[in-house]
Design a protein around this motif. Structure first.
Motif, PDB file in Angstrom:
ATOM      1  N   CYS A 474      33.968  46.700  -1.139  1.00 46.70           N
ATOM      2  CA  CYS A 474      33.318  45.689  -0.304  1.00 46.70           C
ATOM      3  C   CYS A 474      34.319  44.625   0.147  1.00 46.70           C
ATOM      4  O   CYS A 474      35.266  44.300  -0.558  1.00 46.70           O
ATOM      5  CB  CYS A 474      32.121  45.069  -1.007  1.00 46.70           C
ATOM      6  N   VAL A 475      34.058  44.096   1.324  1.00 48.74           N
ATOM      7  CA  VAL A 475      35.022  43.202   1.964  1.00 48.74           C
ATOM      8  C   VAL A 475      35.249  41.887   1.204  1.00 48.74           C
ATOM      9  O   VAL A 475      36.396  41.485   1.000  1.00 48.74           O
ATOM     10  CB  VAL A 475      34.585  42.907   3.414  1.00 48.74           C
ATOM     11  N   PRO A 476      34.183  41.199   0.761  1.00 50.54           N
ATOM     12  CA  PRO A 476      34.414  39.899   0.123  1.00 50.54           C
ATOM     13  C   PRO A 476      35.348  39.979  -1.085  1.00 50.54           C
ATOM     14  O   PRO A 476      36.251  39.155  -1.240  1.00 50.54           O
ATOM     15  CB  PRO A 476      33.010  39.466  -0.308  1.00 50.54           C
ATOM     16  N   ARG A 478      37.431  42.580  -1.894  1.00 49.35           N
ATOM     17  CA  ARG A 478      38.720  43.174  -1.543  1.00 49.35           C
ATOM     18  C   ARG A 478      39.645  42.151  -0.889  1.00 49.35           C
ATOM     19  O   ARG A 478      40.786  41.973  -1.332  1.00 49.35           O
ATOM     20  CB  ARG A 478      38.480  44.344  -0.581  1.00 49.35           C
ATOM     21  N   VAL A 479      39.156  41.470   0.126  1.00 46.98           N
ATOM     22  CA  VAL A 479      40.006  40.534   0.856  1.00 46.98           C
ATOM     23  C   VAL A 479      39.920  39.134   0.238  1.00 46.98           C
ATOM     24  O   VAL A 479      40.914  38.422   0.157  1.00 46.98           O
ATOM     25  CB  VAL A 479      39.634  40.481   2.348  1.00 46.98           C
ATOM     26  N   PHE A 510      31.567  31.958  -1.594  1.00 47.20           N
ATOM     27  CA  PHE A 510      31.271  33.091  -0.705  1.00 47.20           C
ATOM     28  C   PHE A 510      31.429  34.430  -1.435  1.00 47.20           C
ATOM     29  O   PHE A 510      30.533  35.283  -1.402  1.00 47.20           O
ATOM     30  CB  PHE A 510      32.193  32.999   0.513  1.00 47.20           C
ATOM     31  N   THR A 514      28.393  37.144  -2.163  1.00 45.45           N
ATOM     32  CA  THR A 514      28.267  38.285  -1.256  1.00 45.45           C
ATOM     33  C   THR A 514      28.846  39.596  -1.786  1.00 45.45           C
ATOM     34  O   THR A 514      28.656  40.631  -1.160  1.00 45.45           O
ATOM     35  CB  THR A 514      28.965  37.986   0.098  1.00 45.45           C
ATOM     36  N   SER A 515      29.552  39.568  -2.908  1.00 48.34           N
ATOM     37  CA  SER A 515      30.173  40.799  -3.383  1.00 48.34           C
ATOM     38  C   SER A 515      29.151  41.829  -3.831  1.00 48.34           C
ATOM     39  O   SER A 515      28.029  41.491  -4.187  1.00 48.34           O
ATOM     40  CB  SER A 515      31.131  40.495  -4.535  1.00 48.34           C
ATOM     41  N   LEU A 516      29.591  43.078  -3.832  1.00 49.12           N
ATOM     42  CA  LEU A 516      28.686  44.180  -4.149  1.00 49.12           C
ATOM     43  C   LEU A 516      28.373  44.263  -5.632  1.00 49.12           C
ATOM     44  O   LEU A 516      27.243  44.472  -6.032  1.00 49.12           O
ATOM     45  CB  LEU A 516      29.309  45.497  -3.660  1.00 49.12           C
TER      46      LEU A 516
END
Lengths: 552, 235
Positions: A474-476, A478-479, A510, A514-516
């Protein structure tokens, strides 16, 4: 093998142990092994034989005794005398003086270097006195490589009781009554989880034991798996009976070769005499267990990632619901509990849920194993009732901070947890209180930091860990973890501006929301908790950066 | 199918049991941005753009994998969600090298559209400028990892629709990469069937036809969605 045979083994062992006047346990946990306890064990056995006392004195390996930094440890029973840092000549002294002449050697016993008046009976020492050992009860006495020894200490009696005197519902009711909560960290009520899995109707269900302990500084599950593997196995079999599963998996991280070896041996021994396999103890219940070895990914401690890993897929989490209880391993209802949770099952069945529920606090019953590490005099493995204060754990049991330095913070819950400052030392440790402080119970790692610790650097360390261990799905996470790590690095290099601190806080909230999976959701915790209690350190850095900028 | 009622953004709706929040929203003109979702592929809940607030739940839930339940009250356009969607978009742009002006997908890119949709005027986070490979070893297609956002649509379409299992994933964290077979140049893959479905479903300029030039690459993700639907109807 049937019930009668189990009794026979127990009686045989009683006769066997009854022959000996003394039992000497040499700690062969990972900590003591690394300081040379295997050689001590061998030497002790040789010396005893040399003196012709091998029929009177039994010398056996055992699991972790607790004060790991004092190893190799040797315990003499009866009397519970523990000798610390046993090596070389000390072995002969113990044999001649204590074992043969029956004169315990005060200047060599545990804590003889730090306490004015050390205790000959180790259990009278404050280190042990404030503890309450349930999960670790036999760890340090029982030989982890012997099923017979485990049976001698009452092993597999709980399984026998469950199979012949209790229904699945009875077992679940007993666990619910104990109010045991998952020891993996999140603290979900174990009884309710078992009941949920039990209620799903399926042709196949699974039980999984999560032994993928990966928090830096944590070694509770490792010590339990290494010190008393049969206890975990028995707990799993009971769980299998309760939820209606015939197959179990133990997921142990690859970095624990000794735990894997001993657990493999335990499975082999149990299978050989029919304590695992078809029709256990002559009952209608069949249960089999296999080991799966983790390949080094921290995220595989997350249950859905762990399940993917067992299935042979890339170990990445998936959104829940559906929870594993409904759709887990290969889409079947799956019960997944942590090593320590399974280790708590046997005493609950053997004594009662009522007894267990009276230990600890109202919301968090029972005991919790903690791995003490960092700037603390006695680092090692302890087990205390829930509700024990951090002050008691760190100062009374752990012996305080070395070098008379001031206590600064205790880090609980590893990379998912937070730092608890000195003003909250009197907090009673349970699931709720730690969350209220911005940390979590976690699996039980407890890292103590003194006044010399740089809290921004601590946050940076844990962020680096999460960044490296993020699965990248997931983006949050990972980045976001990479961004936060870069910002923390910038702060530590005194290159940050006030704006960077704002960005960091914005990202932390954030990523948390928002993370998975749990990894991402909790990755900002070390950062957020240090910002909460040690904000001045962040601001100092930023102010210094600006002062430096003026000179550039 | 039995129906249940839910309330989404003050709209009272009657929906079939088992429908996902996203499907309900799409059917009722409620706009939720997505990247990893594509009708016809198994949802993975990875891009987090479709997160919604459900009253009574403290966590934000991905609408693509969350099924509606009776009497739920769902919010899809709160300030918080809008802010997070913009932040996710910023992180997409900051992670690798999305330079629209020289991209083959310029003007036909879901990521570019997303940027406009969420009102991203600039990226407030430092660009990572990762040094990513461009794999042009395949005779028909190119994989430019600089433009990849790890939505994994290509991986899923290749394994679940085409059945070829050419694409996989390697590494962890921000270093995660899409790989062909066991990390061989795409042209050396022994599993690729040259079907081009991965290129069609790719939302950005990461996968493209070799003859494409700047701004010329058109994608047809809908073709895959339709294909899956037709197969389902047949079976």
């Amino acid at each position: 093998m049937n019930r009668h045979d189990l009794k026979t083994i127990s009686e045989q062992m009683k006769t066997k142990h009854g022959q000996f006047k003394q039992k000497v346990c040499v700690c062969c946990g990972a900590g003591c092994l690394s300081s040379g306890s295997e050689a001590v064990l061998k030497k002790l056995q040789e010396e005893v034989k040399l003196k012709g006392k091998e029929n009177e004195i039994e010398v056996v390996p055992s699991g972790c005794m607790g004060p790991c930094n004092k190893g190799p440890l040797v315990k003499v029973n009866p009397g519970q005398t523990i000798y610390q840092q046993v090596e070389g000549e000390k072995v002969s002294v113990i044999v001649d003086e204590h074992l043969i002449a029956d004169r315990p050697i005060e200047k060599m016993v545990l804590f003889s270097d730090t306490r004015e008046k050390p205790f000959i009976n180790s259990q009278e020492d404050p280190f042990y006195k404030k503890q309450h050992k349930i999960v670790l009860a036999d760890c340090g006495d029982v030989n982890p490589e012997s099923l017979e020894d485990y049976v001698f200490y009452g092993g597999y009696q709980a399984l026998d009781k469950v199979l012949f005197q209790m229904s699945s519902e009875d077992v679940i009711a007993e666990i619910k009554h104990s109010r045991l909560r998952g020891r993996g960290g999140a603290g979900f009520p174990t009884g309710i989880k078992w009941e949920t899995v039990y209620k799903y109707v399926a042709d196949q269900k699974y039980v999984i034991c999560n032994g993928d302990e990966g928090d830096p500084g944590a070694f509770m599950d490792r010590s339990v798996l290494e010190g008393n593997p049969h206890r975990v196995l028995e707990g799993m079999a009971i769980a299998g009976y309760a939820v209606g599963a015939s197959k179990g998996y133990v997921y142990i991280r690859g970095e624990y070769p000794l735990a894997i070896k001993r657990f493999e041996l335990a499975i082999k021994q149990a299978k050989k005499i029919g304590l695992l396999g078809a029709n256990i103890l002559g009952s209608a219940f069949s249960f089999d267990v296999e080991i799966r070895i983790g390949a080094g990914a921290f995220v595989c401690g997350e249950e859905t990632a762990l399940i993917a890993s067992i299935e042979g897929q890339r170990g990445t989490p998936r959104p829940r619901p559906p929870f594993p209880a409904e759709s887990g391993l290969w889409g079947k209802p799956t019960l997944i509990n942590n090593v320590e949770t399974f280790s708590s099952i046997v005493p609950i069945i053997a004594c009662s849920g009522e007894w267990y529920s009276e230990i600890g606090t109202t919301k968090s019953s029972g005991t919790k194993v903690f791995a003490l590490a960092g700037k603390i005099n006695i680092s090692g493995l302890i087990e205390v009732p829930m509700g024990t204060s951090l002050r008691e754990i760190i100062f009374d049991i752990g012996g305080g901070i070395p070098g008379d330095k001031a206590f600064k913070a205790a880090q609980t819950g590893g990379p998912s947890g937070g730092c608890i400052p000195a003003e909250h030392l009197d907090t009673k440790v349970d699931y709720e209180s730690l969350v209220a402080l911005g940390s979590i119970m976690g699996s039980g790692g407890l890292i103590v930091m003194d006044e010399t610790s740089d809290m921004v650097d601590v946050a940076r360390f844990f962020m680096e860990f999460c960044m490296d261990e993020s699965c990248g799905k997931c983006v949050p996470c990972r980045v976001g973890t990479k961004m936060m790590f870069d910002l923390l690095t910038k702060i530590c290099q005194r290159k940050a501006l006030p704006m960077d601190l704002e960005r960091l806080e914005e990202l932390a909230v954030f990523v948390k929301e928002t993370s998975l999976c749990g990894l991402g959701m909790s990755a900002p915790n070390p950062l957020l908790s240090t910002l909460r209690y040690f904000r001045n350190e962040y601001e100092d850095y930023v102010n210094k950066s600006q002062a430096l900028a003026g000179t550039r | 199918m039995p129906k249940i009622s839910v309330k989404i953004d003050d709209k009272d709706l009657e929906v079939e049991v088992g429908t996902t929040v996203l499907d309900v929203c799409r059917a009722n003109d409620i706009d939720i941005p997505t990247m990893c979702h594509l009708k016809g592929l198994v949802d993975v809940g990875a891009c987090r753009l479709c997160l919604v607030e459900v009253e009574g739940t403290s966590k934000l839930l991905p609408s693509c994998t969350t099924k509606v339940q009776a009497n739920q009250v769902i919010h899809t356009q709160t300030d918080k969600l809008k802010k997070y969607r913009r932040m996710i978009t910023e992180l997409f742009f900051a992670e690798r090298n999305h330079v629209c002006s020289v991209c083959i997908a310029n003007g036909n890119c879901e990521l570019q559209d997303l940027g406009y949709k969420v009102g991203m005027e600039n990226v407030r986070f430092p660009y990572l400028f990762q040094n990513c490979e461009v794999d042009s070893s395949h005779s028909k297609f190119v994989m430019d990892h600089n433009r990849c956002i790890m939505c994994t649509r290509c991986v899923r379409v290749c394994s679940d629709v085409e059945g070829a299992h050419n694409w996989g994933i390697m590494n962890r964290g921000y270093q995660v990469r899409i790989i062909a077979d066991f990390n061989v140049p795409w042209g050396d893959s022994t599993t690729c069937t040259y079907c081009g479905k991965c290129v069609d479903v790719c939302p950005t300029g990461a996968l493209w036809n070799k003859d494409a030039t700047q701004g010329s690459m058109q994608k047809y993700p809908q073709a895959v969605s339709d294909l899956v639907e037709k197969r389902e109807m047949k079976s």
